[in-house]
Design a protein around this motif. Sequence first.
Motif, PDB file in Angstrom:
ATOM      1  N   TYR A 154      -9.480  22.055  11.452  1.00 15.79           N
ATOM      2  CA  TYR A 154      -9.501  21.136  12.601  1.00 15.79           C
ATOM      3  C   TYR A 154     -10.843  21.226  13.333  1.00 15.79           C
ATOM      4  CZ  TYR A 154      -8.051  19.293  17.216  1.00 15.79           C
ATOM      5  OH  TYR A 154      -7.957  18.594  18.394  1.00 15.79           O
TER       6      TYR A 154
ATOM      7  N   SER B  22     -15.747  11.978  21.554  1.00 15.22           N
ATOM      8  CA  SER B  22     -15.531  10.988  20.506  1.00 15.22           C
ATOM      9  C   SER B  22     -16.715  10.993  19.550  1.00 15.22           C
ATOM     10  CB  SER B  22     -15.377   9.587  21.118  1.00 15.22           C
ATOM     11  OG  SER B  22     -15.419   8.595  20.116  1.00 15.22           O
TER      12      SER B  22
ATOM     13  N   PHE C  31      -4.208  16.308   7.580  1.00 20.49           N
ATOM     14  CA  PHE C  31      -5.252  15.630   8.349  1.00 20.49           C
ATOM     15  C   PHE C  31      -5.619  14.298   7.714  1.00 20.49           C
ATOM     16  CE2 PHE C  31      -6.088  20.199   8.905  1.00 20.49           C
ATOM     17  CZ  PHE C  31      -6.033  20.297  10.289  1.00 20.49           C
TER      18      PHE C  31
ATOM     19  N   ARG D 152      -2.178  18.600  18.251  1.00 14.71           N
ATOM     20  CA  ARG D 152      -0.870  17.949  18.208  1.00 14.71           C
ATOM     21  C   ARG D 152      -0.021  18.572  17.112  1.00 14.71           C
ATOM     22  NH1 ARG D 152       0.326  12.062  16.305  1.00 14.71           N
ATOM     23  NH2 ARG D 152       2.408  11.714  17.100  1.00 14.71           N
TER      24      ARG D 152
ATOM     25  N   GLU E 171      -7.083  12.961  12.827  1.00 17.70           N
ATOM     26  CA  GLU E 171      -5.710  12.655  13.219  1.00 17.70           C
ATOM     27  C   GLU E 171      -4.750  13.501  12.395  1.00 17.70           C
ATOM     28  OE1 GLU E 171      -4.770   8.452  13.394  1.00 17.70           O
ATOM     29  OE2 GLU E 171      -6.911   7.954  13.495  1.00 17.70           O
ATOM     30  N   LYS E 172      -3.541  13.671  12.930  1.00 16.97           N
ATOM     31  CA  LYS E 172      -2.482  14.410  12.238  1.00 16.97           C
ATOM     32  C   LYS E 172      -1.417  13.408  11.795  1.00 16.97           C
ATOM     33  CE  LYS E 172      -1.813  18.478  12.509  1.00 16.97           C
ATOM     34  NZ  LYS E 172      -1.960  19.530  11.482  1.00 16.97           N
ATOM     35  N   PRO E 173      -1.468  12.959  10.530  1.00 16.02           N
ATOM     36  CA  PRO E 173      -0.481  11.973  10.069  1.00 16.02           C
ATOM     37  C   PRO E 173       0.935  12.542  10.128  1.00 16.02           C
ATOM     38  CG  PRO E 173      -2.316  12.156   8.515  1.00 16.02           C
ATOM     39  CD  PRO E 173      -2.440  13.300   9.474  1.00 16.02           C
ATOM     40  N   ASP E 174       1.873  11.666  10.318  1.00 13.23           N
ATOM     41  CA  ASP E 174       3.285  12.051  10.352  1.00 13.23           C
ATOM     42  C   ASP E 174       3.993  11.366   9.193  1.00 13.23           C
ATOM     43  OD1 ASP E 174       5.787  12.906  11.035  1.00 13.23           O
ATOM     44  OD2 ASP E 174       5.912  11.818  12.926  1.00 13.23           O
TER      45      ASP E 174
ATOM     46  N   TYR F 295     -13.397  11.334  13.205  1.00  8.78           N
ATOM     47  CA  TYR F 295     -12.139  11.153  13.919  1.00  8.78           C
ATOM     48  C   TYR F 295     -11.077  11.929  13.150  1.00  8.78           C
ATOM     49  CZ  TYR F 295     -14.246   7.337  16.598  1.00  8.78           C
ATOM     50  OH  TYR F 295     -15.042   6.597  17.438  1.00  8.78           O
TER      51      TYR F 295
ATOM     52  N   ASP G 267       1.260  11.614  26.171  1.00  8.00           N
ATOM     53  CA  ASP G 267       0.690  12.121  24.912  1.00  8.00           C
ATOM     54  C   ASP G 267       1.332  13.457  24.532  1.00  8.00           C
ATOM     55  OD1 ASP G 267      -0.920  14.517  25.583  1.00  8.00           O
ATOM     56  OD2 ASP G 267      -2.174  13.139  26.721  1.00  8.00           O
TER      57      ASP G 267
ATOM     58  N   LYS H 200     -12.025   6.650   5.034  1.00  6.96           N
ATOM     59  CA  LYS H 200     -10.961   7.590   5.338  1.00  6.96           C
ATOM     60  C   LYS H 200     -10.861   8.642   4.246  1.00  6.96           C
ATOM     61  CE  LYS H 200      -7.890   4.318   7.743  1.00  6.96           C
ATOM     62  NZ  LYS H 200      -6.524   3.717   7.733  1.00  6.96           N
TER      63      LYS H 200
ATOM     64  N   HIS I 184      -5.749  20.276  22.956  1.00  8.57           N
ATOM     65  CA  HIS I 184      -5.882  18.952  22.333  1.00  8.57           C
ATOM     66  C   HIS I 184      -5.074  18.830  21.041  1.00  8.57           C
ATOM     67  CE1 HIS I 184      -9.490  18.055  24.873  1.00  8.57           C
ATOM     68  NE2 HIS I 184      -9.542  19.372  24.882  1.00  8.57           N
TER      69      HIS I 184
END
Length: 501
Positions: A212, A56, A231, A187, A223-226, A221, A143, A239, A185
């Motif tokens: 990545y 983290s 990213f 996604r 993340e993979k937005p949907d 941090y 997950d 952000k 890890h």
Amino acid sequence: MATAAQFKLKISEDAMGQAKLKGASQEERVATLFAVHSVKPLTRERYNAFVAWTRSPIAAVAGEELQFFSTLDEHVIGVLIRDRTDRDYGYITLGRDGKGRYRCIGGEVSMSRNDALHAMLKDLKKHFDSGAEVFQQGDEVEDKAGIDLFTPVVQEEKLSSTFQLMRSSNHWLPARSIMAEMMRHFRDIDGNFVEQFQTTGFDSRIWELYLYAALLEEGLYVEKPDPAPDFMVSFGRKKVFIEAVTVNPSLNDPAPKPDDKPLFRPIEEIRKLNETKIPIKFGSPLWSKLTRAKPYWEMPNVVGNPLVFAIADFHEKQSMTWTSTALIDYLYGVSHDFSIDEKGQLIISPVKIEMHEYEGKQIPSGFFLQPNSENISAVLFSASGTISKFNRMGRLAGFGLPEQRMMRAGTRYKHDKNSALPEPFCFEIKQGEITETWAEGLSMFHNPNAKYPVDREMFPNIAHHYFDEGQIRSYLPDFHPYGSYTWNILPIKEEGKPSGA
């Protein structure tokens, strides 16, 4: 793997316990200590190859990772940590979960360095003696992370030749090994990542994987937005959204093949192409992203935040090594001439560019000057987001065959205010002698008209470029390569000849 001699452990004679040997050297005592506990030291590169995808970002704020160890079979890893606030020490042990990811399985805090070290070694020995290989965390089923990149999901004839070569040749074993760790890890939001990686989208997917890795390394941090963009990176309340895009061969161009030899173009030809064809090559995918029917900046999760396009050039074999100047000219609509005055001082003169033309096709210069471009905060670019990058990083982490050798040569920024040209470099990729980061060679070109500028502090280890008073002003790391070639050498044994012939 590091040797005991590479770790200068401060261990008292009493604490050595079974490792105390009369008349033995410090190296011998440390080696005995490791042997007694069935552990081995890890280099930072190998530790990161296993753990970078788990760690983290807040961990780096709370503590400083000092030394790295594993059980002899590498089923469990231990890291010695110094608390940044209290200045005391602790450790964490990590084991593979049900998806093969290293995650926390133990640890202690508020100790002296010596006590923390020996508690960690004791914990590692306990796990080694138990023979445990998997440490279930209880959330693996729910997950959606974890992808197998290298088992074909389509018929053999549909696999790209580049993918075929990469998965079958030991030359690329370091890349496959480090990618296998990170993909535990990853996604897959769209559900087609593996299929595209193995067929028609190898380069674009490699670019995504590179981003990545680099973004995680920056301590963000990720993340993979949907469903989009690719990213979202954050730290605290800040952000940034990033959409990846690549420059690909034109429909009429022959697709690059993995066994093609590098194409070394003459300098004058490169200069001409960078003025004409290459800005158009960059402009086409960037313009397509800018004029998307459903603009990224209007997506509910993106509204009010910086949006970045990350672009890489794969339109031709090795093209990424020489096209970056064309991207800069196109983004800002300005090129730069230079001269040396009578005092030996470098004089840079900006030259405005109105248009780029090649074989009858024209586009206006200045991507950041186009309508709606104020919604794009910056453009990311690297010439290093390639499979060779993964191979070098894997090699530095200790993956691959012992007899494999890699040589890297290229050009880097020269930190001299009166130098207008880069300087060459050449070295062998060797553990303990060479270091490399994912962010190395990554540049962010900031839009001077951006609605939501990117905070440079979110990306501390990359190069940043700004357009100020008609000129580009850059902030670059100590080592910033513009482009490079990697020679990947693996001796083979032929019938009737010795190995390496």
